[in-house]
Structures are given as C-alpha cells and as structure tokens.
Design a protein around this motif. Sequence first.
Motif, PDB file in Angstrom:
ATOM      1  N   ILE A  27       0.589  -2.817   2.153  1.00  0.00           N
ATOM      2  CA  ILE A  27       1.218  -3.018   0.845  1.00  0.00           C
ATOM      3  C   ILE A  27       1.338  -4.521   0.638  1.00  0.00           C
ATOM      4  O   ILE A  27       2.047  -5.207   1.385  1.00  0.00           O
ATOM      5  CB  ILE A  27       2.600  -2.322   0.778  1.00  0.00           C
ATOM      6  N   SER A  28       0.611  -5.043  -0.343  1.00  0.00           N
ATOM      7  CA  SER A  28       0.519  -6.488  -0.539  1.00  0.00           C
ATOM      8  C   SER A  28       1.786  -7.091  -1.135  1.00  0.00           C
ATOM      9  O   SER A  28       2.101  -8.239  -0.876  1.00  0.00           O
ATOM     10  CB  SER A  28      -0.684  -6.829  -1.419  1.00  0.00           C
ATOM     11  N   GLU A  29       2.490  -6.315  -1.949  1.00  0.00           N
ATOM     12  CA  GLU A  29       3.753  -6.796  -2.524  1.00  0.00           C
ATOM     13  C   GLU A  29       4.545  -5.604  -3.040  1.00  0.00           C
ATOM     14  O   GLU A  29       3.987  -4.529  -3.274  1.00  0.00           O
ATOM     15  CB  GLU A  29       3.507  -7.818  -3.634  1.00  0.00           C
ATOM     16  N   GLU A  30       5.839  -5.829  -3.234  1.00  0.00           N
ATOM     17  CA  GLU A  30       6.701  -4.751  -3.701  1.00  0.00           C
ATOM     18  C   GLU A  30       6.218  -4.242  -5.058  1.00  0.00           C
ATOM     19  O   GLU A  30       5.833  -5.031  -5.927  1.00  0.00           O
ATOM     20  CB  GLU A  30       8.146  -5.254  -3.819  1.00  0.00           C
ATOM     21  N   GLY A  31       6.193  -2.921  -5.216  1.00  0.00           N
ATOM     22  CA  GLY A  31       5.766  -2.326  -6.475  1.00  0.00           C
ATOM     23  C   GLY A  31       4.263  -2.080  -6.558  1.00  0.00           C
ATOM     24  O   GLY A  31       3.788  -1.520  -7.531  1.00  0.00           O
ATOM     25  N   ALA A  93       8.051   8.409  -8.042  1.00  0.00           N
ATOM     26  CA  ALA A  93       8.385   8.149  -6.639  1.00  0.00           C
ATOM     27  C   ALA A  93       7.141   7.603  -5.950  1.00  0.00           C
ATOM     28  O   ALA A  93       6.031   8.062  -6.212  1.00  0.00           O
ATOM     29  CB  ALA A  93       8.841   9.437  -5.970  1.00  0.00           C
ATOM     30  N   PRO A  94       7.303   6.622  -5.060  1.00  0.00           N
ATOM     31  CA  PRO A  94       6.120   6.082  -4.394  1.00  0.00           C
ATOM     32  C   PRO A  94       5.413   7.172  -3.581  1.00  0.00           C
ATOM     33  O   PRO A  94       6.067   7.973  -2.916  1.00  0.00           O
ATOM     34  CB  PRO A  94       6.664   4.989  -3.482  1.00  0.00           C
ATOM     35  N   PRO A  95       4.108   7.198  -3.650  1.00  0.00           N
ATOM     36  CA  PRO A  95       3.360   8.205  -2.877  1.00  0.00           C
ATOM     37  C   PRO A  95       3.531   7.995  -1.372  1.00  0.00           C
ATOM     38  O   PRO A  95       3.931   6.930  -0.919  1.00  0.00           O
ATOM     39  CB  PRO A  95       1.905   7.960  -3.294  1.00  0.00           C
ATOM     40  N   ASN A  96       3.179   9.028  -0.627  1.00  0.00           N
ATOM     41  CA  ASN A  96       3.217   9.014   0.826  1.00  0.00           C
ATOM     42  C   ASN A  96       2.293   7.912   1.361  1.00  0.00           C
ATOM     43  O   ASN A  96       1.178   7.751   0.892  1.00  0.00           O
ATOM     44  CB  ASN A  96       2.762  10.401   1.310  1.00  0.00           C
ATOM     45  N   ASN A  97       2.771   7.180   2.375  1.00  0.00           N
ATOM     46  CA  ASN A  97       1.962   6.117   2.973  1.00  0.00           C
ATOM     47  C   ASN A  97       1.780   6.350   4.466  1.00  0.00           C
ATOM     48  O   ASN A  97       1.537   5.418   5.215  1.00  0.00           O
ATOM     49  CB  ASN A  97       2.615   4.752   2.726  1.00  0.00           C
ATOM     50  N   SER A  98       1.898   7.607   4.918  1.00  0.00           N
ATOM     51  CA  SER A  98       1.844   7.848   6.366  1.00  0.00           C
ATOM     52  C   SER A  98       0.628   8.666   6.808  1.00  0.00           C
ATOM     53  O   SER A  98       0.456   8.885   8.006  1.00  0.00           O
ATOM     54  CB  SER A  98       3.130   8.537   6.822  1.00  0.00           C
TER      55      SER A  98
END
Length: 168
Positions: A27-31, A93-98
């Motif tokens: 993730i390069s930056e918030e948002g 909602a932010p998507p899953n990142n796992s």
Amino acid sequence: MKLSELKLINSYKNELQNFSLEQLRYISEEGVWSIGQMYDHLILVAHEYLDNMEKCAILKKEQPLGKTEFGEHIYKIGGFPPIKIKLPDELNAPPNNSDSKDDLIIRMDQVILRLSQWESKVDNINTNYKVKHGGFGWLNTREWYDLVGMHFRHHLRQKGELEQRLVK
C-alpha cells in the motif's frame, strides 16, 4: 460475455504471476489500495453481479421499470466513464489484503468458471426479469453479465497506476 472480456479477465489472472506477495500487499499511501485489494474488490463485485444475474434467471415476474439515466449511459457507451467512482462510506470498506497469490488465482478461476457456465444461457432468459442495481436501475440477466466485464475494464487504469507505484 464477449471473448475479449473473458480474455481480459484471464489476463488479469495470468498477470498475478508477475507479483510477489509483498508487491500484492503493498500500500503506497493511505487511501490507496494494494494490487491484492483491487483483485479482491473485482472478484467480490463479479460474484455480486453474477448472483444478481442468477436471481434474474429464476424470477417469475416481469419488471417493467428500466435503468437510471446513468445506467442507460454506461450501457450505451459500453462501459464506465474514465473517472474514479467514490462509493458511499457504508459500501466502501477497504477490500481484503491478506489473500495469497494462489488464493487470488483460485478465486479468479471461480469467476471465470461462473461466467463460462452462463455464457450460453444468458440470452435465453426473459429480458424483463430484472434485479435492481443501486446506481444503474433495473438490469436483466444479460446486463448483469456484461457488467462484470465492464467493471474489470474500468479497473485497468487503476491497475496500471498501482503497478507504477510498486517499489521494484
């Protein structure tokens, strides 16, 4: 779905091989989403559209209402306009990142399989059997099916931007 759209979705799947797990989750930056989050979003939305398509297929009652003005527009031009679309917070909602690369590939295969299974059936369903989309109005089986490809095409620019942000 046009062959080019199935090819597009397959190319998304095949391009997963080009990323390390670290790159998928970066993730390069918030948002800003990671590439993995973008894939998660595409997969979840594809299944949501396909679920609605399947609901259309089992309806017994015709729906006389049609698309919204924006819905008419995107189907007329064959895709989303080249703009970033901000959803309301409750849908954002932010998507899953796992997910691992293998998880994403398996999930992409499930989308491709569902699309392939419906490809020959979608045009045999009454076009007045419709399910409502929050922004586009009442869509029939073909329109929900086509929306999957339109959504993948819409995210090509984002995919390119996220790839540019990766630390090589």
